[in-house]
Scaffold this motif. Structure first.
Motif, short mmCIF file in Angstrom:
data_model
loop_
_atom_site.label_atom_id
_atom_site.label_comp_id
_atom_site.label_asym_id
_atom_site.label_seq_id
_atom_site.Cartn_x
_atom_site.Cartn_y
_atom_site.Cartn_z
N THR A 72 0.83 -1.21 0.00
CA THR A 72 0.00 0.00 0.00
C THR A 72 0.86 1.25 0.00
O THR A 72 0.59 2.22 -0.73
CB THR A 72 -0.93 0.00 1.23
OG1 THR A 72 -1.79 -1.14 1.18
CG2 THR A 72 -1.77 1.27 1.29
N GLU A 73 1.90 1.24 0.80
CA GLU A 73 2.80 2.39 0.89
C GLU A 73 3.50 2.64 -0.44
O GLU A 73 3.58 3.78 -0.91
CB GLU A 73 3.85 2.15 1.98
CG GLU A 73 4.85 3.28 2.14
CD GLU A 73 5.94 2.94 3.15
OE1 GLU A 73 5.91 3.51 4.25
OE2 GLU A 73 6.81 2.10 2.82
N ALA A 94 -3.04 6.40 -3.43
CA ALA A 94 -3.45 6.09 -2.06
C ALA A 94 -4.95 5.87 -2.00
O ALA A 94 -5.70 6.33 -2.85
CB ALA A 94 -3.06 7.23 -1.13
N ALA A 116 1.27 4.09 -3.17
CA ALA A 116 0.93 5.49 -2.94
C ALA A 116 2.10 6.42 -3.22
O ALA A 116 1.92 7.64 -3.31
CB ALA A 116 0.46 5.68 -1.50
#
Length: 251
Positions: free
Chosen positions: A143-144, A176, A147
């Motif tokens: 996820t990081e 994100a 984004a």
């Protein structure tokens, strides 16, 4: 005659009311029994706290989100697919050391030309396995990276004695999640679309019983996904009917 009809209707109405009351009573009794059973089951479950997990080889610092959770003292724990990265992992002692067990052809990992089976991943974008469920950590790292331009920097060793080298994996930059996700979220929409397209391309039919893929395709709201779901069902029905015909012939 009219009187008889009226009386008959009244009796029917009374009978229906009696049946409804009986059904309602049975439902309440069933609900109470179920509640009592659940309460009794919960009463015998051990109360878990973060401290309980700290004693397991010193890895967990908070209560794992899912049960059962990976045991840091186990020799091996397999992660079949590290999401869009395109590698399979085996987490080994001590404390979930990440070993690559396969690299998917055509994946971002394969595109680097530097990752292979047997290598050890020391860190991901500076993060190491520590404190919480490793599956949650891997998801957070993906996820990081998504984004932040899709860049995932792995520190990789060829073996336990080698020096670690940086390997940069480029993931699709999905951005994100919105504050309201999964609603009004562009990233969620992209993920749903990618999953639906993958199912449409790789799944041919469905089976008897609850089929998550079929439910997913029906939930997207897209006409083309509905057509795929119809195709799966039609194929299943045709195959089922054919089996029934063959079974009847064999009798």
């Amino acid at each position: 005659m009219i009187s008889a009809i009226v009386v008959g209707n009244e009796n029917a109405s009374l009978n229906n009311t009696s049946k409804m009351n009986h059904i309602s009573t049975m439902k309440n009794k069933t609900r109470n029994v179920l509640l009592a059973a659940v309460t009794a089951a919960l009463a015998v479950l051990p109360t878990a706290s973060a401290q309980d997990y700290k004693s397991v080889d010193g890895y967990y610092t908070e209560v794992p989100q899912f049960h059962s959770w990976p045991d840091p003292t186990a020799a091996r724990y397999k992660i079949k697919r590290f999401g869009p990265v395109g590698v399979g992992l085996e987490l080994r002692a001590p404390n979930f050391t990440m070993h690559i067990v396969n690299v998917e052809e055509g994946s971002p990992a394969a595109a680097t030309g530097k990752l292979k089976k047997g290598q050890i991943i020391e860190s991901v974008n500076g993060h190491t396995m520590k404190g919480i469920d490793p599956r949650v950590l891997l998801g957070n790292w993906i996820t990081e990276a998504e984004a932040k331009g899709g860049i995932m920097k792995l520190m990789v060793k060829d073996d336990a004695k080698s020096a670690a080298k940086e390997v940069v994996v480029k993931l699709p930059a999905l951005g994100a999640f919105s504050k309201t996700w999964p609603l009004n979220c562009e990233k969620t929409n992209k993920i749903v679309r990618a999953c639906a397209d993958a199912l449409a391309a790789n799944k041919e039919s469905i089976g008897i019983g609850l089929d998550g893929a079929l439910q997913f395709m029906l939930s997207t709201g897209e006409e083309k996904d509905l057509e795929v779901a119809k195709r799966w069902v039609k194929k299943f029905v045709a195959e089922y009917n054919e089996k029934e015909k063959n079974r009847d012939k064999s009798k």
